[in-house]
Every structure is written in structure tokens, then in C-alpha cells.
Design a protein around this motif. Structure first.
Motif, short mmCIF file in Angstrom:
data_model
loop_
_atom_site.label_atom_id
_atom_site.label_comp_id
_atom_site.label_asym_id
_atom_site.label_seq_id
_atom_site.Cartn_x
_atom_site.Cartn_y
_atom_site.Cartn_z
N ILE A 26 -0.16 0.15 23.63
CA ILE A 26 -0.31 -0.78 22.57
C ILE A 26 -1.64 -1.27 22.30
CG2 ILE A 26 2.34 -1.42 22.71
CD1 ILE A 26 1.33 -3.99 24.13
N THR A 27 -2.38 -1.48 23.43
CA THR A 27 -3.87 -1.72 23.23
C THR A 27 -4.68 -0.72 22.47
OG1 THR A 27 -3.62 -3.27 25.01
CG2 THR A 27 -5.97 -2.89 24.31
N PHE A 28 -4.55 0.44 23.17
CA PHE A 28 -5.30 1.56 22.34
C PHE A 28 -5.03 1.68 21.07
CE2 PHE A 28 -7.69 5.24 22.20
CZ PHE A 28 -8.56 5.10 22.97
N GLN A 29 -3.83 1.66 20.66
CA GLN A 29 -3.16 1.73 19.32
C GLN A 29 -3.62 0.82 18.45
OE1 GLN A 29 -1.59 3.86 17.75
NE2 GLN A 29 -1.10 2.75 15.95
N ALA A 30 -4.00 -0.59 18.83
CA ALA A 30 -4.32 -1.47 17.97
C ALA A 30 -5.83 -1.51 17.78
CB ALA A 30 -4.06 -2.89 18.73
N LEU A 31 -6.55 -0.53 18.57
CA LEU A 31 -7.86 -0.48 18.32
C LEU A 31 -8.23 0.19 16.91
CD1 LEU A 31 -9.21 0.94 21.72
CD2 LEU A 31 -9.45 -1.35 20.80
N PRO A 32 -9.41 -0.40 16.22
CA PRO A 32 -9.80 0.08 14.98
C PRO A 32 -9.89 1.46 14.83
CG PRO A 32 -11.32 -1.75 15.91
CD PRO A 32 -10.64 -1.23 16.91
N SER A 33 -9.46 1.91 13.68
CA SER A 33 -9.26 3.37 13.23
C SER A 33 -9.74 3.70 12.08
CB SER A 33 -7.91 3.70 13.44
OG SER A 33 -7.64 5.24 13.05
N VAL A 34 -10.25 4.65 11.54
CA VAL A 34 -10.68 5.00 10.14
C VAL A 34 -9.54 5.37 9.20
CG1 VAL A 34 -12.25 6.41 8.54
CG2 VAL A 34 -13.15 5.53 10.91
N GLY A 35 -8.60 5.89 9.89
CA GLY A 35 -7.50 6.45 9.10
C GLY A 35 -7.77 7.22 8.05
N GLY A 36 -7.07 6.84 6.87
CA GLY A 36 -7.28 7.71 5.74
C GLY A 36 -8.75 7.61 5.01
N GLY A 37 -9.43 6.46 5.63
CA GLY A 37 -10.63 6.43 4.92
C GLY A 37 -11.74 7.53 5.60
N LEU A 38 -11.36 8.45 6.54
CA LEU A 38 -12.20 9.29 7.07
C LEU A 38 -12.21 10.69 5.87
CD1 LEU A 38 -13.99 10.19 9.14
CD2 LEU A 38 -11.88 11.36 10.35
N SER A 39 -12.80 10.48 4.83
CA SER A 39 -12.84 11.20 3.54
C SER A 39 -14.16 11.09 3.12
CB SER A 39 -11.77 11.02 2.57
OG SER A 39 -11.85 11.60 1.50
N ARG A 40 -14.87 12.34 2.82
CA ARG A 40 -15.94 12.16 2.29
C ARG A 40 -16.10 11.76 0.73
NH1 ARG A 40 -21.14 12.21 4.87
NH2 ARG A 40 -21.31 13.79 6.44
N SER A 41 -15.15 12.19 0.19
CA SER A 41 -14.88 11.77 -1.40
C SER A 41 -14.64 10.34 -1.30
CB SER A 41 -13.54 12.49 -1.94
OG SER A 41 -12.44 11.98 -1.30
N ALA A 42 -14.07 9.83 -0.60
CA ALA A 42 -13.95 8.00 -0.42
C ALA A 42 -15.30 7.41 0.01
CB ALA A 42 -12.89 7.80 0.78
N TRP A 43 -15.95 8.25 0.81
CA TRP A 43 -17.25 7.60 1.12
C TRP A 43 -18.26 7.76 0.19
CZ3 TRP A 43 -19.00 8.29 6.86
CH2 TRP A 43 -18.27 7.86 7.87
N ARG A 44 -17.92 8.61 -1.08
CA ARG A 44 -18.99 8.62 -2.24
C ARG A 44 -18.80 7.42 -3.19
NH1 ARG A 44 -18.39 14.16 -1.12
NH2 ARG A 44 -16.60 14.54 -2.57
N THR A 45 -17.79 6.94 -3.11
CA THR A 45 -17.15 5.77 -4.28
C THR A 45 -18.57 4.69 -4.05
OG1 THR A 45 -16.02 4.70 -2.42
CG2 THR A 45 -14.88 6.30 -3.74
N PRO A 46 -18.76 3.91 -5.07
CA PRO A 46 -19.71 2.89 -5.07
C PRO A 46 -19.45 1.81 -4.31
CG PRO A 46 -19.08 3.38 -7.41
CD PRO A 46 -18.07 4.33 -6.57
N THR A 47 -18.48 1.40 -3.99
CA THR A 47 -18.35 0.28 -3.06
C THR A 47 -18.81 0.90 -1.63
OG1 THR A 47 -16.35 -0.52 -4.04
CG2 THR A 47 -16.64 -1.03 -1.74
N VAL A 48 -18.52 1.99 -1.15
CA VAL A 48 -18.84 2.26 0.10
C VAL A 48 -20.32 2.67 0.22
CG1 VAL A 48 -18.49 4.31 1.77
CG2 VAL A 48 -16.47 3.24 0.52
N GLN A 49 -20.80 3.25 -0.98
CA GLN A 49 -22.29 3.61 -0.77
C GLN A 49 -23.16 2.31 -0.95
OE1 GLN A 49 -23.90 6.82 -0.76
NE2 GLN A 49 -22.02 7.24 -0.26
N GLY A 50 -22.67 1.31 -1.48
CA GLY A 50 -23.15 0.11 -1.41
C GLY A 50 -23.16 -0.56 -0.29
N GLU A 51 -22.28 -0.40 0.76
CA GLU A 51 -22.28 -0.74 1.94
C GLU A 51 -23.19 -0.03 3.00
OE1 GLU A 51 -20.72 -3.47 3.70
OE2 GLU A 51 -20.53 -4.00 1.70
#
Length: 225
Positions: A26-51
Motif C-alpha cells: 500500500i505504501t509503494f502503491q501510494a507513491l507518486p506516479s505519472v500515470g496517464g500523463g506519460l504522453s509526449r502529446s500531453a507534454w507538448r501542451t502550453p501548460t506543461v511547456q510553461g512548467e
């Protein structure tokens, strides 16, 4: 009289091992995960590029020689390796986690969404598009009880991201069925998102208009009940 403590039973040892494994799972499952955000197209959005831009600038101010592209590539390699390792470690525990329902089903917010998408639903009765719903609008409030609900908004937030194409298509199909119940004369329905940049405090005070762009348009025939 024998005062020596009795040896722990085999069950006591097994119970201790099971408790340790449970805590690890349960501790390892609770660790942060990129999940559905692991996508190059998602990383190209203005919000992510701004970060990426903000963090590369911060690192450069601390003396690190790194560009936005280099930071993004390094984080991508780290994220891919991290997710692969996390999945491999959790794989043996998946049946147990499913049985117990001990999932971490949502992610923490890492940054403000500077380029959100506002849901808009329109119908066509044969005379052009007519708006029936706009998120958080007091004028266009069709099915507002559902669509403005916190649980529904969590799903709609995802549909505003380009790579959630399947979910957006299924949502449009659901909307077409609901429209068919409430608007018998409607022929088509259009589900789209208005993309805009959140204004700065100075822009809000000055009343500066913010440009909006209609994106991710899904058009479907209305389904009759």
C-alpha cells in the motif's frame, strides 16, 4: 516452574511477514506516479511547456547549464524508467490490491492549469448550432446538476486533453443519448472545449479580454430513446 518465554508460533512469524508485505504494497502503491500523463502529446501542451520553461529558468539561475529541451528529455527518460520499475514491483501485488480496493486512484496537482478547456455543448435542430450548456454558466445550464457535479468535472477535465480521445468520444455518445431525450427535434450534437489562457491578476484588474479558441470538436447524430 519454567520462566523461559515460549517461542513464537509459526503463525506469528507468518502474520508478521504478511503485515510487512501489506504495508509495503500500500505504501509503494501510494507513491507518486505519472500515470496517464506519460504522453509526449500531453507534454507538448502550453501548460506543461510553461512548467518546463519555469523550471529550466530556475535551474539556470542556480548555475545549472540546461535548456528547456534538455530538461524535458531527461525528465522523460527518468519518468519512463520510474514507471517501468514501479509497475514491475507492483505487478505481484495487483490481485491483492484489487481484492482489498486499496488503490490510489487520483494524482496530486503539481501545477496550476494555465490553459484549461471549458466544456460547451450545442445542438442543431436544422437551423445552425444552438448552445445548451457551458460549464459554470447560469445561462446555458442543460443537465447542469450532472455536468457541474464534482465527480463529473473530474472526468470532463480529462476529456479536454487531446490524448483522451477515446473517453471524449464515449462522452459525446452519452451526451447524444441525453439530448435525444430532452430535445426530440435535435438532429446533431456538438461537444467541444473552449481553450483559453488564465488571465494574470493585472489582466483581471484591467478587464483585459482573453482570447478563446474552440478545440477538440466532436459532432454526432442525436440518438433517440
Amino acid at each position: 516452574m519454567n520462566d523461559e518465554p515460549s517461542a513464537p508460533s509459526p503463525w506469528a512469524h507468518l502474520r508478521a511477514v504478511l503485515v510487512v508485505l501489506h504495508l509495503f504494497a500500500i505504501t509503494f502503491q501510494a507513491l507518486p506516479s505519472v500515470g496517464g500523463g506519460l504522453s509526449r502529446s500531453a507534454w507538448r501542451t502550453p501548460t506543461v511547456q510553461g512548467e518546463f520553461q519555469a523550471w529550466s529558468t530556475r535551474l539556470q539561475s542556480l548555475g545549472f547549464s540546461i535548456t528547456l529541451t534538455e530538461l524535458e528529455d531527461q525528465l522523460w527518460d527518468f519518468a519512463v524508467g520510474y514507471e517501468q520499475g514501479r509497475r514491475a514491483i507492483l505487478r505481484p501485488f495487483l490481485p491483492y490490491l484489487r481484492y482489498c480496493g486499496t488503490w490510489q486512484t487520483w494524482r496530486m496537482f503539481v501545477a496550476p492549469h494555465r490553459f484549461p478547456g471549458r466544456l460547451e455543448i450545442e445542438i442543431d435542430r436544422g437551423q445552425g448550432w444552438e448552445t445548451i450548456y457551458v460549464a459554470r454558466s447560469d445561462e446555458h445550464e442543460w443537465r447542469r446538476t450532472w455536468l457541474d457535479h464534482d465527480r463529473f468535472r473530474a472526468a470532463v477535465f480529462r476529456y479536454a486533453w487531446k490524448h483522451y480521445r477515446k473517453g471524449r468520444t464515449e462522452f459525446t455518445a452519452w451526451v447524444s443519448r441525453q439530448v435525444g431525450e430532452d430535445y426530440p427535434d435535435a438532429k446533431r450534437v456538438r461537444v467541444s472545449f473552449l481553450r483559453y489562457r488564465t488571465p494574470s491578476p493585472e489582466e483581471v484588474r484591467a478587464g483585459t479580454p482573453i482570447e478563446e479558441k474552440r478545440v477538440l470538436k466532436n459532432v454526432r447524430k442525436v440518438v433517440r430513446p
